[in-house]
Design an enzyme around this catalytic site. Structure first.
Site, PDB file in Angstrom:
ATOM      1  N   ARG A 104      18.898  -8.459  16.032  1.00 34.56           N
ATOM      2  CA  ARG A 104      20.141  -8.424  16.739  1.00 34.56           C
ATOM      3  C   ARG A 104      19.798  -7.847  18.020  1.00 34.56           C
ATOM      4  O   ARG A 104      19.380  -6.907  18.347  1.00 34.56           O
ATOM      5  CB  ARG A 104      21.249  -7.478  16.225  1.00 34.56           C
ATOM      6  N   THR A 108      23.561  -8.344  23.979  1.00 34.33           N
ATOM      7  CA  THR A 108      24.556  -9.170  23.406  1.00 34.33           C
ATOM      8  C   THR A 108      25.284  -9.344  22.111  1.00 34.33           C
ATOM      9  O   THR A 108      26.356  -9.603  21.727  1.00 34.33           O
ATOM     10  CB  THR A 108      23.893 -10.757  23.711  1.00 34.33           C
ATOM     11  N   ASP A 200      23.586  -0.391   6.039  1.00 37.49           N
ATOM     12  CA  ASP A 200      22.561  -1.269   6.478  1.00 37.49           C
ATOM     13  C   ASP A 200      21.708  -1.719   5.208  1.00 37.49           C
ATOM     14  O   ASP A 200      20.860  -0.825   4.736  1.00 37.49           O
ATOM     15  CB  ASP A 200      21.765  -0.623   7.387  1.00 37.49           C
ATOM     16  N   ASP A 203      17.729  -1.237   5.847  1.00 35.64           N
ATOM     17  CA  ASP A 203      17.334   0.184   5.639  1.00 35.64           C
ATOM     18  C   ASP A 203      17.320   0.765   4.235  1.00 35.64           C
ATOM     19  O   ASP A 203      16.280   1.537   3.939  1.00 35.64           O
ATOM     20  CB  ASP A 203      18.185   1.195   6.701  1.00 35.64           C
TER      21      ASP A 203
END
Length: 209
Positions: A104, A108, A200, A203
């Site tokens: 990512r 943006t 996440d 993770d």
């Protein structure tokens, strides 16, 4: 609109509840993702084509059914998607595995593709794109774009937890892609995380922060 199927089998719901908990260890998280993907696989693979085959039982010759040998490909979105691959492969060991890597962009917040490695005959395969989370839908849309650019047309998307926003975005971008999820959660928060979600997934799978 693309079809959405929520696979809410009691075993899946039970395992997903443990998966969501903050105190679930990396080891347990990894095992649960694998188990849930396999349990989802029964529904995800429900419409695999069959063909007749003549066999011999201890009693007689008979015509029975076997898988028609349709070529399959499992394509995880890196990195969290890797956690779902073995669960599906345990059901269809002959499937090929491709990989689509994304990160990512912090400016943006849009996904950027950095790796696409697919079986050569991807255009002839039934493809299952896997990623534990369908949040904004950005990565899923980009992954399907990537596959379609290479001639793929028979694509299903499989995730553990989804947000209504991501489902809607993927359905609008790719109405021909059926979505399978184990849970349709409430919403996205302002950081693009699914609520209640599970944090996440990458993770938690790999023990990183």
């Amino acid at each position: 609109m693309g079809k959405l199927e929520v696979i809410n089998h009691p075993l899946i719901q039970h395992k997903l509840s443990i998966l969501r908990r903050t105190d679930t260890s990396t080891k347990a998280f990894r095992e649960l993702v694998d188990e849930i993907a396999m349990l989802m696989g029964y529904e995800v693979l429900r419409d695999l084509p069959l063909e007749d085959v003549e066999i011999e039982t201890p009693i007689t010759k008979t015509v029975q059914k076997q898988l028609a040998g349709k070529k399959l490909a499992i394509v995880p979105i890196l990195r969290a998607g890797i956690g779902m691959v073995d669960g599906l492969l345990s059901l269809v060991p002959a499937a090929k595995v491709g990989h689509i890597g994304m990160y990512r962009d912090e400016e943006t917040l849009q996904p950027v593709e950095y790796l696409v490695k697919l079986p050569e005959d991807i255009d002839q395969r039934q493809i299952f794109v896997v990623d534990p989370m369908l949040a904004t839908g950005g990565s899923a849309i980009l992954a399907v774009d990537s596959l379609k650019k290479r001639g793929a047309s028979n694509i299903k998307f499989v995730c553990l937890v989804s947000a209504p926003e991501g489902v809607k975005a993927l359905q609008e971008a790719h109405p021909d892609v059926e979505i399978f999820t184990a849970a349709l959660d409430e919403r996205l928060n302002e950081h693009g995380y699914i609520v209640p979600g599970l944090g996440d997934a990458g993770d938690r799978l790999f023990g990183t922060k």
